[in-house]
Design a protein around this motif. Structure first.
Motif: not given
Length: 100
Positions: A57-63
């Motif tokens: 995922y792009r980053d933690e927020d996307a995850f």
């Protein structure tokens, strides 16, 4: 930085086709998520009931958005009775960086 993980589970004897169908439908939805980079599903050559999913995922927020997607809980509820484990076994990965 990408959030990358490996999810693993083993289909119960006789449930492999249903697990493959479920994960195939789920994969199509996950791949449409804005923050999904990759969602590749594999079976182990020597043990075809063993499923491995490589996810990024792009980053933690996307995850976090992925975890909160409305189709996640129904997928997991349908999957759990079809697999040997209590749930998918998750291994979070970090990239290897060259020493400076």
């Amino acid at each position: 930085m990408n959030k990358t993980l490996l999810a693993e589970f083993t289909a119960r004897e006789g449930a492999q086709d249903e697990v493959a169908r479920l994960i195939g439908e789920y994969a199509r939805k996950v791949r449409e998520e804005e923050g999904n980079v990759v969602f590749d599903v594999y079976t182990k050559e020597a043990a075809p009931r063993a499923f491995w999913i490589f996810e990024a995922y792009r980053d933690e927020d996307a995850f976090r958005a992925h975890l909160n997607a409305p189709y996640g809980a129904p997928f997991n509820a349908a999957l759990v009775p079809l697999i040997e484990e209590d749930a998918s076994v998750l291994t979070f990965l970090n990239p290897l960086t060259a020493a400076s």
